[in-house]
Design a protein around this motif. Structure first.
Motif, PDB file in Angstrom:
ATOM      1  N   ARG A 148       1.334  -1.526  -0.198  1.00 44.71           N
ATOM      2  CA  ARG A 148      -0.094   0.224   0.055  1.00 44.71           C
ATOM      3  C   ARG A 148       1.404   1.467   0.387  1.00 44.71           C
ATOM      4  N   PHE A 149       2.226   1.342   0.662  1.00 43.18           N
ATOM      5  CA  PHE A 149       3.267   2.347   0.916  1.00 43.18           C
ATOM      6  C   PHE A 149       3.655   2.025  -0.439  1.00 43.18           C
ATOM      7  N   LEU A 150       3.419   0.892  -1.500  1.00 38.66           N
ATOM      8  CA  LEU A 150       4.810   1.711  -2.408  1.00 38.66           C
ATOM      9  C   LEU A 150       3.303   2.152  -3.456  1.00 38.66           C
ATOM     10  N   ARG A 151       2.772   1.938  -3.677  1.00 41.73           N
ATOM     11  CA  ARG A 151       0.947   2.117  -4.331  1.00 41.73           C
ATOM     12  C   ARG A 151       0.803   3.632  -3.619  1.00 41.73           C
ATOM     13  N   LEU A 152       1.041   3.968  -2.860  1.00 42.12           N
ATOM     14  CA  LEU A 152       0.853   5.351  -2.827  1.00 42.12           C
ATOM     15  C   LEU A 152       1.650   6.263  -3.107  1.00 42.12           C
ATOM     16  N   LEU A 153       2.915   6.134  -2.747  1.00 44.61           N
ATOM     17  CA  LEU A 153       4.329   6.267  -3.613  1.00 44.61           C
ATOM     18  C   LEU A 153       4.073   6.996  -4.532  1.00 44.61           C
ATOM     19  N   ALA A 154       4.277   5.771  -5.627  1.00 45.48           N
ATOM     20  CA  ALA A 154       3.364   5.607  -7.150  1.00 45.48           C
ATOM     21  C   ALA A 154       2.159   6.888  -6.840  1.00 45.48           C
ATOM     22  N   ASP A 155       1.349   7.033  -7.121  1.00 49.61           N
ATOM     23  CA  ASP A 155       0.438   7.974  -7.056  1.00 49.61           C
ATOM     24  C   ASP A 155       0.569   8.739  -7.014  1.00 49.61           C
ATOM     25  N   PHE A 156       1.537   9.419  -6.220  1.00 50.06           N
ATOM     26  CA  PHE A 156       1.814  11.060  -5.496  1.00 50.06           C
ATOM     27  C   PHE A 156       3.103  10.868  -6.551  1.00 50.06           C
ATOM     28  N   ASP A 157       3.661   9.896  -7.539  1.00 52.84           N
ATOM     29  CA  ASP A 157       5.120  10.762  -8.032  1.00 52.84           C
ATOM     30  C   ASP A 157       4.339  11.499  -9.807  1.00 52.84           C
ATOM     31  N   ASN A 158       2.471  10.455  -9.416  1.00 49.25           N
ATOM     32  CA  ASN A 158       2.266  10.347 -10.940  1.00 49.25           C
ATOM     33  C   ASN A 158       1.200  11.834 -10.901  1.00 49.25           C
ATOM     34  N   PHE A 159       0.859  12.237  -9.902  1.00 53.02           N
ATOM     35  CA  PHE A 159      -0.097  13.933  -9.292  1.00 53.02           C
ATOM     36  C   PHE A 159       1.412  14.872  -9.386  1.00 53.02           C
ATOM     37  N   ARG A 160       2.914  14.250  -8.552  1.00 48.90           N
ATOM     38  CA  ARG A 160       3.336  15.779  -9.218  1.00 48.90           C
ATOM     39  C   ARG A 160       3.460  15.689 -11.090  1.00 48.90           C
ATOM     40  N   LYS A 161       3.991  14.916 -11.246  1.00 46.36           N
ATOM     41  CA  LYS A 161       3.927  15.203 -12.898  1.00 46.36           C
ATOM     42  C   LYS A 161       3.189  15.380 -13.596  1.00 46.36           C
ATOM     43  N   ARG A 162       1.501  14.585 -13.255  1.00 47.84           N
ATOM     44  CA  ARG A 162       0.682  15.711 -14.063  1.00 47.84           C
ATOM     45  C   ARG A 162       0.661  17.360 -14.223  1.00 47.84           C
ATOM     46  N   THR A 163       0.530  17.669 -12.676  1.00 50.95           N
ATOM     47  CA  THR A 163       0.780  19.007 -11.547  1.00 50.95           C
ATOM     48  C   THR A 163       2.000  19.611 -12.195  1.00 50.95           C
ATOM     49  N   LEU A 164       2.935  19.577 -12.648  1.00 50.54           N
ATOM     50  CA  LEU A 164       3.768  19.999 -13.262  1.00 50.54           C
ATOM     51  C   LEU A 164       3.804  20.396 -14.739  1.00 50.54           C
ATOM     52  N   ARG A 165       3.169  19.702 -15.484  1.00 53.50           N
ATOM     53  CA  ARG A 165       2.997  19.281 -16.974  1.00 53.50           C
ATOM     54  C   ARG A 165       1.284  20.170 -17.498  1.00 53.50           C
ATOM     55  N   GLU A 166       0.912  20.041 -16.060  1.00 53.31           N
ATOM     56  CA  GLU A 166      -0.340  21.282 -16.487  1.00 53.31           C
ATOM     57  C   GLU A 166      -0.104  22.911 -16.098  1.00 53.31           C
ATOM     58  N   ARG A 167       1.129  23.057 -14.951  1.00 57.97           N
ATOM     59  CA  ARG A 167       1.202  24.186 -14.604  1.00 57.97           C
ATOM     60  C   ARG A 167       1.891  25.232 -15.850  1.00 57.97           C
ATOM     61  N   ASP A 168       3.003  23.929 -16.596  1.00 59.42           N
ATOM     62  CA  ASP A 168       3.194  24.549 -18.248  1.00 59.42           C
ATOM     63  C   ASP A 168       2.902  24.670 -18.280  1.00 59.42           C
ATOM     64  N   GLU A 169       1.607  24.064 -19.060  1.00 59.83           N
ATOM     65  CA  GLU A 169       0.685  24.898 -19.996  1.00 59.83           C
ATOM     66  C   GLU A 169      -0.191  25.809 -19.694  1.00 59.83           C
ATOM     67  N   VAL A 170      -0.713  26.089 -18.296  1.00 60.06           N
ATOM     68  CA  VAL A 170      -1.098  27.113 -18.276  1.00 60.06           C
ATOM     69  C   VAL A 170      -0.774  28.393 -18.356  1.00 60.06           C
ATOM     70  N   ARG A 171       1.006  28.362 -18.150  1.00 57.45           N
ATOM     71  CA  ARG A 171       2.419  29.414 -17.902  1.00 57.45           C
ATOM     72  C   ARG A 171       2.567  29.625 -19.506  1.00 57.45           C
ATOM     73  N   LYS A 172       2.452  28.817 -19.922  1.00 59.71           N
ATOM     74  CA  LYS A 172       2.119  28.586 -21.740  1.00 59.71           C
ATOM     75  C   LYS A 172       1.262  29.599 -22.476  1.00 59.71           C
ATOM     76  N   GLN A 173       0.033  29.356 -21.869  1.00 59.56           N
ATOM     77  CA  GLN A 173      -1.528  29.474 -22.390  1.00 59.56           C
ATOM     78  C   GLN A 173      -1.334  30.920 -21.923  1.00 59.56           C
ATOM     79  N   ALA A 174      -1.085  31.284 -20.838  1.00 61.85           N
ATOM     80  CA  ALA A 174      -1.074  33.105 -20.678  1.00 61.85           C
ATOM     81  C   ALA A 174      -0.108  33.565 -21.429  1.00 61.85           C
ATOM     82  N   VAL A 175       1.389  32.698 -20.977  1.00 58.92           N
ATOM     83  CA  VAL A 175       2.116  34.000 -22.288  1.00 58.92           C
ATOM     84  C   VAL A 175       1.923  34.051 -23.825  1.00 58.92           C
TER      85      VAL A 175
END
Length: 223
Positions: free
Chosen positions: A68-95
């Motif tokens: 369960r701990f390993l699955r939680l770490l994997a889910d958090f890593d996927n969430f972090r990567k998805r958040t970074l991609r979404e933040r970069d996309e929002v920044r590009k759209q704003a620029v």
């Protein structure tokens, strides 16, 4: 004599009975010891079995918690990567949105620089506009906005250029740029606006004049 033999026989019988009793007692002691050892061995085996069962019962929840701990770490890593991609996309759209709003301002500076030739002290005025334009382009470049300049003689590229006219030219080859009418802009590989250009149709019979760009296809050829 007869009494002596009888007495001696009785004594021998008593001795044999006593010896037999001692042997039976010793055998009983040995049997009791063996039984005790057997019971002790059984108790030890039962204790070991209980410890093994307890260890197995403890290991199962621990393994489940690890999974369960390993699955939680994997889910958090996927969430972090998805958040970074979404933040970069929002920044590009704003620029991109801000850059598109500034394009008319940049075009106005280019037009002002081009029109300074008809006035006195035009060099100073033009230099002032050039400095302002350079500062604006430098600020935009920090956000990834690049200016696209079309050079005379450069091959027409439909991914970077927008043909607004066609003209014959004695010194510029077919499908090459004769003149830039307005610069283009892009953010990385994303085109904000293509550079507007006049494209050469090659040497012509006349002096050469521009015509609408409807005859230039997306491949840079003529229709």
């Amino acid at each position: 004599m007869t009494k002596d033999r009888e007495t001696k026989g009785k004594e021998e019988t008593k001795e044999r009975s006593a010896a037999a009793g001692d042997s039976s007692a010793e055998s009983g002691i040995r049997s009791g010891g063996t039984a005790h050892q057997h019971r002790q061995g059984s108790n030890e085996a039962a204790a070991q079995h209980g410890q093994t069962a307890q260890a197995s019962g403890t290991a199962a929840p621990r393994n489940e918690m690890d999974e369960r701990f390993l699955r939680l770490l994997a889910d958090f890593d996927n969430f972090r990567k998805r958040t970074l991609r979404e933040r970069d996309e929002v920044r590009k759209q704003a620029v991109e949105a801000v850059a598109r709003e500034l394009l008319p301002v940049l075009d106005g500076m280019d037009a002002a620089i081009a029109s300074c030739g008809g006035f006195d002290a035009s060099s100073q005025v033009a230099d002032g506009f050039r400095n302002i334009l350079a500062q604006a382009l430098s600020a935009l470049q920090k956000f990834g906005v690049e200016r696209i300049e079309a050079v005379r003689g450069q091959m027409f590229d439909p991914s970077l250029h927008e043909a607004v006219g066609i003209t014959s030219s004695a010194d510029v080859g077919d499908h090459r740029i004769v003149q830039q009418m307005r610069p283009g802009y892009r953010i990385g590989s994303r085109l904000l606006r293509g550079a507007q250009v006049i494209v050469s149709s090659g040497p012509g019979s006349g002096a050469g004049g521009s015509s609408p760009a409807g005859g230039v296809s997306s491949e840079g050829g003529r229709g």
